[in-house]
Design a protein around this motif. Structure first.
Motif, mmCIF file in Angstrom:
data_model
loop_
_atom_site.group_PDB
_atom_site.id
_atom_site.type_symbol
_atom_site.label_atom_id
_atom_site.label_comp_id
_atom_site.label_asym_id
_atom_site.label_seq_id
_atom_site.Cartn_x
_atom_site.Cartn_y
_atom_site.Cartn_z
ATOM 1 N N ALA A 1 -1.041 -11.627 3.930
ATOM 2 C CA ALA A 1 -1.415 -10.262 3.462
ATOM 3 C C ALA A 1 -0.092 -9.808 2.694
ATOM 4 O O ALA A 1 -0.290 -9.436 1.312
ATOM 5 C CB ALA A 1 -1.472 -9.142 4.645
ATOM 6 N N LEU A 2 1.084 -10.254 2.867
ATOM 7 C CA LEU A 2 2.280 -10.299 1.948
ATOM 8 C C LEU A 2 1.926 -10.958 0.343
ATOM 9 O O LEU A 2 1.988 -10.456 -0.484
ATOM 10 C CB LEU A 2 3.681 -10.646 2.579
ATOM 11 N N LEU B 1 10.330 -8.158 -6.938
ATOM 12 C CA LEU B 1 9.805 -6.763 -6.955
ATOM 13 C C LEU B 1 8.538 -6.851 -6.596
ATOM 14 O O LEU B 1 8.020 -5.812 -5.617
ATOM 15 C CB LEU B 1 9.952 -6.322 -8.237
ATOM 16 N N ALA B 2 7.437 -7.489 -6.608
ATOM 17 C CA ALA B 2 6.215 -7.653 -6.362
ATOM 18 C C ALA B 2 6.424 -7.893 -4.684
ATOM 19 O O ALA B 2 5.369 -7.138 -4.139
ATOM 20 C CB ALA B 2 5.397 -8.471 -6.850
ATOM 21 N N PHE B 3 7.109 -8.888 -4.325
ATOM 22 C CA PHE B 3 7.180 -9.048 -2.896
ATOM 23 C C PHE B 3 7.749 -7.938 -2.140
ATOM 24 O O PHE B 3 7.107 -7.681 -1.043
ATOM 25 C CB PHE B 3 8.047 -10.377 -2.572
ATOM 26 N N LEU B 4 8.653 -7.434 -2.762
ATOM 27 C CA LEU B 4 9.204 -6.026 -2.034
ATOM 28 C C LEU B 4 8.412 -4.965 -2.080
ATOM 29 O O LEU B 4 8.372 -4.284 -0.993
ATOM 30 C CB LEU B 4 10.573 -5.692 -2.744
ATOM 31 N N ILE C 1 4.241 -1.743 1.158
ATOM 32 C CA ILE C 1 2.916 -1.363 1.478
ATOM 33 C C ILE C 1 2.469 -2.058 2.793
ATOM 34 O O ILE C 1 1.988 -0.828 3.655
ATOM 35 C CB ILE C 1 1.844 -1.823 0.378
ATOM 36 N N LEU C 2 2.763 -3.062 3.249
ATOM 37 C CA LEU C 2 2.301 -3.564 4.541
ATOM 38 C C LEU C 2 3.091 -2.728 5.677
ATOM 39 O O LEU C 2 2.513 -2.502 6.667
ATOM 40 C CB LEU C 2 2.792 -5.111 4.549
ATOM 41 N N ALA C 3 4.393 -2.534 5.385
ATOM 42 C CA ALA C 3 5.091 -1.650 6.405
ATOM 43 C C ALA C 3 4.537 -0.281 6.566
ATOM 44 O O ALA C 3 4.386 0.201 7.682
ATOM 45 C CB ALA C 3 6.745 -1.595 6.091
ATOM 46 N N ALA C 4 4.253 0.257 5.721
ATOM 47 C CA ALA C 4 3.646 1.621 5.503
ATOM 48 C C ALA C 4 2.117 1.470 6.447
ATOM 49 O O ALA C 4 1.846 2.394 7.342
ATOM 50 C CB ALA C 4 3.316 2.051 4.278
ATOM 51 N N LEU C 5 1.318 0.449 6.166
ATOM 52 C CA LEU C 5 0.053 0.380 6.833
ATOM 53 C C LEU C 5 0.254 0.096 8.298
ATOM 54 O O LEU C 5 -0.676 0.435 9.010
ATOM 55 C CB LEU C 5 -0.817 -1.199 6.129
ATOM 56 N N LEU C 6 1.198 -0.639 8.711
ATOM 57 C CA LEU C 6 1.542 -0.992 10.167
ATOM 58 C C LEU C 6 1.771 0.147 10.663
ATOM 59 O O LEU C 6 1.387 0.576 11.965
ATOM 60 C CB LEU C 6 2.487 -2.183 10.320
ATOM 61 N N VAL C 7 2.923 1.108 10.089
ATOM 62 C CA VAL C 7 3.338 2.418 10.781
ATOM 63 C C VAL C 7 2.192 3.285 10.949
ATOM 64 O O VAL C 7 2.194 3.894 11.927
ATOM 65 C CB VAL C 7 4.512 3.035 9.974
#
Length: 62
Positions: free
Chosen positions: A16-17, A39-42, A47-53
């Motif tokens: 996903a990352l 920058l794209a990876f960060l 985005i993935l952290a926000a989705l998981l939270v």
């Protein structure tokens, strides 16, 4: 069996990352931003952290 579940979950997060990074990176290249890969990876990590939270908050919502 539990180990296999964690391996699958971690590989899903990794793919996903990479996928989100590959979608974001051309936009950063067009705008001529330096270090567009990092920058794209960060951004993808954010985005993935926000989705998981959001998923965790939704799972424990009463």
């Amino acid at each position: 069996m539990k180990t296999m579940m964690y391996v699958c979950l971690n590989s899903l997060i990794a793919f996903a990352l990479v996928g989100i990074s590959e979608i974001i990176e051309p936009t950063l290249i067009l705008r001529k931003i330096r270090y567009h890969g990092v920058l794209a990876f960060l951004i993808a990590l954010l985005i993935l952290a926000a989705l998981l939270v959001g998923l965790l908050l939704g799972a424990f919502h009463e």
